[in-house]
Design an enzyme around this catalytic site. Structure first.
Site, mmCIF file in Angstrom:
data_model
loop_
_atom_site.group_PDB
_atom_site.id
_atom_site.type_symbol
_atom_site.label_atom_id
_atom_site.label_comp_id
_atom_site.label_asym_id
_atom_site.label_seq_id
_atom_site.Cartn_x
_atom_site.Cartn_y
_atom_site.Cartn_z
ATOM 1 N N GLY A 8 0.845 -1.204 0.000
ATOM 2 C CA GLY A 8 0.000 0.000 0.000
ATOM 3 C C GLY A 8 0.872 1.243 0.000
ATOM 4 C CD GLN A 12 -3.333 10.706 4.898
ATOM 5 O OE1 GLN A 12 -4.159 9.850 5.224
ATOM 6 N NE2 GLN A 12 -3.279 11.906 5.441
ATOM 7 C CG LEU A 13 0.587 5.285 7.180
ATOM 8 C CD1 LEU A 13 1.262 6.373 8.010
ATOM 9 C CD2 LEU A 13 -0.292 4.418 8.084
ATOM 10 C CB ILE A 35 -3.452 -2.384 -7.076
ATOM 11 C CG1 ILE A 35 -4.187 -1.436 -6.128
ATOM 12 C CG2 ILE A 35 -3.675 -3.816 -6.678
ATOM 13 C CD1 ILE A 35 -5.701 -1.584 -6.227
ATOM 14 N NE ARG A 36 -3.657 4.128 -5.352
ATOM 15 C CZ ARG A 36 -3.552 5.267 -4.662
ATOM 16 N NH1 ARG A 36 -3.260 6.391 -5.266
ATOM 17 N NH2 ARG A 36 -3.742 5.284 -3.364
ATOM 18 C CE1 TYR A 142 -10.345 1.986 7.309
ATOM 19 C CE2 TYR A 142 -11.144 3.370 9.102
ATOM 20 C CZ TYR A 142 -10.097 2.878 8.340
ATOM 21 O OH TYR A 142 -8.809 3.286 8.598
HETATM 22 N N1 SER Z 1 -8.693 8.576 8.777
HETATM 23 C C1 SER Z 1 -9.525 7.419 8.640
HETATM 24 C C2 SER Z 1 -10.759 7.726 7.921
HETATM 25 O O1 SER Z 1 -11.186 8.854 7.985
HETATM 26 C C3 SER Z 1 -9.862 6.866 9.993
HETATM 27 O O2 SER Z 1 -9.030 5.825 10.292
HETATM 28 O O3 SER Z 1 -11.332 6.868 7.334
#
Ligand code: SER
Length: 319
Positions: A8, A12-13, A35-36, A142
């Site tokens: 990944g 962002q991270l 994957i990109r 999520y």
């Molecule tokens: N920053 C994340 C989100 O907003 C939360 O883990 O989905």
């Protein structure tokens, strides 16, 4: 030589962690996958494996061949997008984690980092200074995937001795990479708008407090957790990690200290429905006690850093 894989790496991270790992261990010690193809040239100095982390065969082959000391598995769909594509989110977030855990069970990976989130908290969880052992009551796909993932991590550790470590990140705010599909993304977008001299339309309510963290603190904390000796890691689900808590109006005020004419309008959308169930602030005593976590950057300093860095970056891009 230490060999590390970041899965990944275009996220962002991912971008930020790759840069920090390259600085710490050397570019050649770090392999990256996604994957990109990551657009960042510095990230791409590392060897790139173009792979889909949900593909059990390809991923396990890469991990068997690589024999990595540490794998940072960051591939995931974030909260807002997951609500739109729930089954795809579940598949990506769960299957990829199980693939990595299985490879570690086979002995191909020594240590895993996997991110959890404040999204594991929800409906009935207290909102302020949420303790490590608080009730997990996720209200989003999520959050459910992160809650289940935390228990899978603990299970693989208890049953198979897999050394997997995790942090429940708050919203992450940085200037080297941009977020996508999250509920806390506003806190990055707002700085880009302000630095460009534009107004900003915020998708959360003005008074919606959420836990947040400056990216450099998050990356430093992650590397510190991964360097801690295994016997000090008491939490094998995921560590609470706190830094600051603010509302959209508070970050607006902080920006206005530098740019008095900066203007924000509020137009809450479905992401407000996600945010309202998340905690306002986090108690991170366990991380402080077990491995010495301490945040360094708070809102006023973060605002100066973000505005300066984004201005510099966009000026460089223009000339
Ligand atoms: N920053 C994340 C989100 O907003 C939360 O883990 O989905």
């Amino acid at each position: 030589m230490t060999k590390i894989l970041v899965i990944g790496a275009a996220g962002q991270l991912g971008i930020e962690l790759v840069l920090a790992l390259q600085a710490q261990y050397g570019v050649d010690a770090v392999d990256i996958s996604d994957i990109r193809v990551p657009e960042d040239e510095r990230v791409m100095r590392s060897r790139f494996l173009h792979l889909d982390a949900t593909d059990e065969y390809t991923l396990s082959k890469a991990l068997e061949d690589g024999r990595y000391e540490a794998v940072y598995h960051l591939a995931a769909m974030l909260s807002a997008t997951s609500e739109i594509k729930p089954l795809a989110a579940w598949n990506l977030n769960m299957q990829s984690l199980l693939n990595v855990l299985e490879a570690a069970k086979e002995g191909w990976v020594n240590r895993i980092f996997w991110p959890s989130s404040i999204a594991v908290f929800g409906g009935q969880t207290s909102k302020k200074s949420v303790p490590q052992e608080a009730l997990l009551d996720p209200m989003t796909v999520y959050g459910i995937s992160k809650q289940a993932g935390e228990y899978w991590c603990r299970y693989y550790h208890a049953k198979f001795g897999v050394d997997v470590r995790s942090i429940r990140y708050p919203g992450l705010i940085g200037h080297r990479s941009e977020p996508g599909g999250g509920t806390t993304d506003y806190a990055v977008e707002i700085y880009y708008a302000a630095a460009a001299g534009q107004s900003y339309t915020c998708f959360l309510q003005a008074n919606q407090a959420l836990p947040m963290m400056y990216m450099d603190d998050a990356v430093r904390g992650t590397l510190e957790l991964m360097e801690t000796s295994a016997d000090r890691i008491q939490v094998r689900t995921s560590y609470n990690l706190g830094a600051m808590s603010f509302t959209p109006i508070e970050v607006t005020n902080s920006i206005q200290q530098h740019l008095p004419n900066f203007n924000v309008h509020f137009k809450p959308d479905h992401r407000q429905g996600i945010a309202k169930n998340w905690p306002e602030s986090i108690d991170d005593t366990a991380a402080r006690t077990d491995w010495g976590w301490k945040p360094k950057i708070l809102l006023p300093e973060m605002t100066s850093i973000m505005l300066n860095a984004i201005r510099k970056k966009t000026q460089l891009a223009v000339h």
